[in-house]
Design an enzyme around this catalytic site. Structure first.
Site, PDB file in Angstrom:
ATOM      1  N   GLU A   1       0.748  -1.120   0.022  1.00  0.00           N
ATOM      2  CA  GLU A   1      -0.344  -0.081   0.227  1.00  0.00           C
ATOM      3  C   GLU A   1       0.742   1.281  -0.100  1.00  0.00           C
ATOM      4  OE1 GLU A   1      -0.075   1.955   3.068  1.00  0.00           O
ATOM      5  OE2 GLU A   1      -0.157   0.820   4.655  1.00  0.00           O
TER       6      GLU A   1
ATOM      7  N   ARG B   1       0.897  -2.444  12.466  1.00  0.00           N
ATOM      8  CA  ARG B   1      -0.039  -3.319  11.255  1.00  0.00           C
ATOM      9  C   ARG B   1      -0.573  -2.719  10.160  1.00  0.00           C
ATOM     10  NH1 ARG B   1      -0.504  -7.887  14.071  1.00  0.00           N
ATOM     11  NH2 ARG B   1      -2.087  -8.703  12.653  1.00  0.00           N
TER      12      ARG B   1
ATOM     13  N   CYS C   1       7.292  -1.462  -2.243  1.00  0.00           N
ATOM     14  CA  CYS C   1       8.497  -2.310  -2.327  1.00  0.00           C
ATOM     15  C   CYS C   1       9.580  -1.997  -1.266  1.00  0.00           C
ATOM     16  CB  CYS C   1       9.035  -2.432  -3.512  1.00  0.00           C
ATOM     17  SG  CYS C   1       9.564  -0.910  -4.276  1.00  0.00           S
TER      18      CYS C   1
ATOM     19  N   HIS D   1      12.054  -0.413  -8.741  1.00  0.00           N
ATOM     20  CA  HIS D   1      11.615  -1.663  -7.983  1.00  0.00           C
ATOM     21  C   HIS D   1      12.823  -2.247  -7.167  1.00  0.00           C
ATOM     22  CE1 HIS D   1       9.031  -4.731  -6.410  1.00  0.00           C
ATOM     23  NE2 HIS D   1       9.919  -5.593  -7.069  1.00  0.00           N
TER      24      HIS D   1
ATOM     25  N   ASP E   1      10.867 -11.467  -2.843  1.00  0.00           N
ATOM     26  CA  ASP E   1      10.226  -9.993  -3.140  1.00  0.00           C
ATOM     27  C   ASP E   1       8.705  -9.873  -2.280  1.00  0.00           C
ATOM     28  OD1 ASP E   1       9.262  -7.745  -4.131  1.00  0.00           O
ATOM     29  OD2 ASP E   1       9.263  -8.411  -6.263  1.00  0.00           O
TER      30      ASP E   1
END
Length: 283
Positions: free
Chosen positions: A49, A74, A79, A116, A131
């Site tokens: 997110e 939480r 990435c 990424h 990943d």
């Protein structure tokens, strides 16, 4: 390198619901069985997110900030957050972990910048791609790098790594009988400081895909949510292993319930109100 010594490993393992192998002394061993168990638990428990980017907050990558947000708070992350946290945990357990920078290939032939972050973990001399931060299409488990071209089954999903010129490795997923590239990366090692720079672009540049719209994703699990799910802007996508894709429009008024039900994300009152306001104002 990944400041694993600063991580509260017990809290992390509790957060991801780790139920894998443990040694007689209660410690985790840096072996392949443990790597699989940690990777699978992490991807099953922590959603992808970008909500802090929308809320105008800096995305911090130091271990204690990641622990506070993703473990104790939480929340999820994208990435750089996901794989930095995973790297710290694996390093703390005793694994050899190095970073790589990858180019997203999910947008056709468009050449995109390296934005990424992925990890390469070496176990008994063999490298494995790890990943936890590629969203709903990403691998749930490590993928072997020593055998390019080998097909790897992960539940009902199939992955493969193909070797290209100049040592480039490309991760692909099998969808509807065809291989589709997800991303490609070079042998060059990336360090945490490199991810700080990439993270700044991804979280602030007006052309970044993470700026200006909600992006929340989850690669599913084998029990509660076997279907892979993505919320991008106001469109909710459900991706099935047999190739079916379900899409529907999500009303801004159901955003908070959707985040909770589909992705296990709950925001505080003020953050929740601001997120709904931003989502209503979007295209």
């Amino acid at each position: 390198m990944w400041s694993g010594e600063l991580l509260d490993l017990d809290a992390y393992l509790a957060r991801i619901g780790y139920d894998g192998p443990v040694g007689e002394d209660g410690e985790l061993r840096p072996d392949l069985a443990t790597l699989y168990a940690v990777h699978r638990a992490h991807t099953g428990a922590i959603a992808f997110e970008n909500l802090d980017v929308l809320l105008g907050r800096p995305v911090e990558l130091d271990v204690k900030a990641l622990e506070e947000k993703l473990v104790h708070g939480r929340r999820g992350g994208y990435c750089y957050e996901q794989n930095s946290l995973l790297a710290a945990a694996l390093e703390r357990i005793g694994f050899e972990v190095s970073g790589r920078g990858a180019r997203n290939r999910t947008r056709g032939d468009t050449l995109l910048a390296v934005t990424h972050a992925v990890l390469v973990v070496t176990v008994e001399g063999e490298p494995w791609l790890c990943d936890a931060g590629f969203g709903h299409q990403g691998p749930r488990e490590p993928v072997p790098l020593a055998r390019p071209g080998a097909e790897v089954m992960q539940g009902e999903w199939t992955y493969a790594v193909r070797e290209e010129e100049e040592g480039i490795l490309a991760l692909s997923i099998l969808r509807e009988g065809a291989w589709r590239d997800l991303y490609a990366f070079s042998p060059q090692r990336y360090h945490p400081v490199d991810y700080v720079l990439l993270n700044h672009y991804s979280s602030t540049h007006p052309r970044s895909v993470f700026v200006g719209r909600v992006i929340v994703q989850h690669p599913g699990d084998s029990v509660r949510h076997p279907v892979r799910r993505a919320l991008v802007g106001r469109e909710l996508t459900r991706l099935h292993a047999d190739g079916r894709v379900e899409r529907r429009s999500a009303d801004p008024g159901e955003l908070l319930a959707l985040l909770d039900r589909e992705f296990g994300l709950r925001l505080s009152g003020r953050d929740a109100e601001e997120l709904v306001r931003i989502n209503r104002a979007g295209d």
